[in-house]
Design a protein around this motif. Structure first.
Motif, mmCIF file in Angstrom:
data_model
loop_
_atom_site.group_PDB
_atom_site.id
_atom_site.type_symbol
_atom_site.label_atom_id
_atom_site.label_comp_id
_atom_site.label_asym_id
_atom_site.label_seq_id
_atom_site.Cartn_x
_atom_site.Cartn_y
_atom_site.Cartn_z
ATOM 1 N N LEU A 7 0.866 -1.174 0.000
ATOM 2 C CA LEU A 7 0.000 0.000 0.000
ATOM 3 C C LEU A 7 0.905 1.227 0.000
ATOM 4 C CD1 LEU A 7 -3.003 0.857 0.273
ATOM 5 C CD2 LEU A 7 -2.632 0.855 2.735
ATOM 6 N N LEU A 8 0.843 2.055 -1.037
ATOM 7 C CA LEU A 8 1.727 3.214 -1.150
ATOM 8 C C LEU A 8 1.247 4.401 -0.337
ATOM 9 C CD1 LEU A 8 2.690 3.125 -4.929
ATOM 10 C CD2 LEU A 8 4.009 2.324 -2.967
ATOM 11 N N SER A 9 -0.058 4.516 -0.166
ATOM 12 C CA SER A 9 -0.632 5.621 0.598
ATOM 13 C C SER A 9 -2.008 5.216 1.098
ATOM 14 C CB SER A 9 -0.749 6.868 -0.279
ATOM 15 O OG SER A 9 -1.449 7.887 0.407
ATOM 16 N N GLU A 10 -2.336 5.653 2.300
ATOM 17 C CA GLU A 10 -3.677 5.392 2.828
ATOM 18 C C GLU A 10 -4.659 6.464 2.393
ATOM 19 O OE1 GLU A 10 -3.292 4.905 7.058
ATOM 20 O OE2 GLU A 10 -2.727 2.818 6.819
ATOM 21 N N LEU A 22 -10.017 2.713 5.182
ATOM 22 C CA LEU A 22 -8.787 2.520 5.953
ATOM 23 C C LEU A 22 -8.780 3.316 7.256
ATOM 24 C CD1 LEU A 22 -6.188 2.630 3.050
ATOM 25 C CD2 LEU A 22 -6.874 0.628 4.399
ATOM 26 N N ALA A 23 -9.716 4.217 7.397
ATOM 27 C CA ALA A 23 -9.780 5.071 8.590
ATOM 28 C C ALA A 23 -10.342 4.298 9.783
ATOM 29 C CB ALA A 23 -10.637 6.298 8.310
ATOM 30 N N TYR A 59 -8.437 -4.290 -3.747
ATOM 31 C CA TYR A 59 -7.283 -4.485 -2.868
ATOM 32 C C TYR A 59 -7.396 -5.816 -2.120
ATOM 33 C CZ TYR A 59 -3.810 -3.533 0.774
ATOM 34 O OH TYR A 59 -2.735 -3.607 1.619
ATOM 35 N N LYS A 60 -8.554 -6.094 -1.560
ATOM 36 C CA LYS A 60 -8.754 -7.357 -0.840
ATOM 37 C C LYS A 60 -8.611 -8.552 -1.779
ATOM 38 C CE LYS A 60 -11.263 -5.666 3.063
ATOM 39 N NZ LYS A 60 -11.850 -6.210 4.255
ATOM 40 N N ASN A 61 -9.117 -8.437 -3.014
ATOM 41 C CA ASN A 61 -8.969 -9.520 -3.990
ATOM 42 C C ASN A 61 -7.502 -9.758 -4.335
ATOM 43 O OD1 ASN A 61 -11.687 -10.139 -4.146
ATOM 44 N ND2 ASN A 61 -12.052 -8.825 -5.916
ATOM 45 N N LEU A 62 -6.723 -8.687 -4.473
ATOM 46 C CA LEU A 62 -5.282 -8.834 -4.737
ATOM 47 C C LEU A 62 -4.604 -9.577 -3.598
ATOM 48 C CD1 LEU A 62 -4.328 -5.312 -6.127
ATOM 49 C CD2 LEU A 62 -4.151 -7.481 -7.349
ATOM 50 N N LEU A 63 -4.920 -9.192 -2.367
ATOM 51 C CA LEU A 63 -4.317 -9.851 -1.213
ATOM 52 C C LEU A 63 -4.685 -11.326 -1.156
ATOM 53 C CD1 LEU A 63 -4.747 -7.142 1.572
ATOM 54 C CD2 LEU A 63 -2.682 -7.701 0.282
ATOM 55 N N LEU A 64 -5.964 -11.649 -1.417
ATOM 56 C CA LEU A 64 -6.394 -13.049 -1.405
ATOM 57 C C LEU A 64 -5.703 -13.849 -2.495
ATOM 58 C CD1 LEU A 64 -10.236 -12.718 -0.763
ATOM 59 C CD2 LEU A 64 -8.534 -13.707 0.770
ATOM 60 N N LYS A 65 -5.603 -13.275 -3.675
ATOM 61 C CA LYS A 65 -5.021 -13.965 -4.823
ATOM 62 C C LYS A 65 -3.545 -14.266 -4.616
ATOM 63 C CE LYS A 65 -4.180 -13.385 -9.757
ATOM 64 N NZ LYS A 65 -4.315 -12.485 -10.901
ATOM 65 N N HIS A 66 -2.807 -13.343 -4.024
ATOM 66 C CA HIS A 66 -1.360 -13.474 -3.919
ATOM 67 C C HIS A 66 -0.857 -13.955 -2.570
ATOM 68 C CE1 HIS A 66 -0.701 -11.904 -7.903
ATOM 69 N NE2 HIS A 66 -1.540 -10.920 -7.642
ATOM 70 N N ASN A 67 -1.736 -14.172 -1.624
ATOM 71 C CA ASN A 67 -1.317 -14.664 -0.305
ATOM 72 C C ASN A 67 -1.874 -16.050 -0.024
ATOM 73 O OD1 ASN A 67 0.206 -12.420 0.396
ATOM 74 N ND2 ASN A 67 -1.596 -11.310 1.059
#
Length: 68
Positions: A7-10, A22-23, A59-67
């Motif tokens: 994550l580059l920025s919140e 994210l808050a 973002y959640k799909n990316l995390l699920l796919k790659h973790n």
């Protein structure tokens, strides 16, 4: 295949405020009228990194796919 997602920025890319999803509770956040998006960097096996602008769901799909 080794993939790193960072994550580059919140902050929402549409404002200077933290993305709503994210808050923390009671923390000030973006109030744009659509889904907040943030920047992420994806790097795979030493290949040049790519930067994407994604929603909470993406973002959640990316995390699920790659973790897996």
């Amino acid at each position: 295949m080794n993939t790193e997602i960072k994550l580059l920025s919140e902050n929402c890319v549409n404002s200077n405020w933290k993305a709503r999803w994210l808050a923390d509770e009671n923390e000030e956040h973006c109030e744009c009228g659509f889904k907040c998006k943030v920047k992420v960097k994806i790097e795979t096996n030493g290949h040049p990194p790519y930067t994407y602008i994604v929603t909470k769901k993406e973002y959640k799909n990316l995390l699920l796919k790659h973790n897996k």
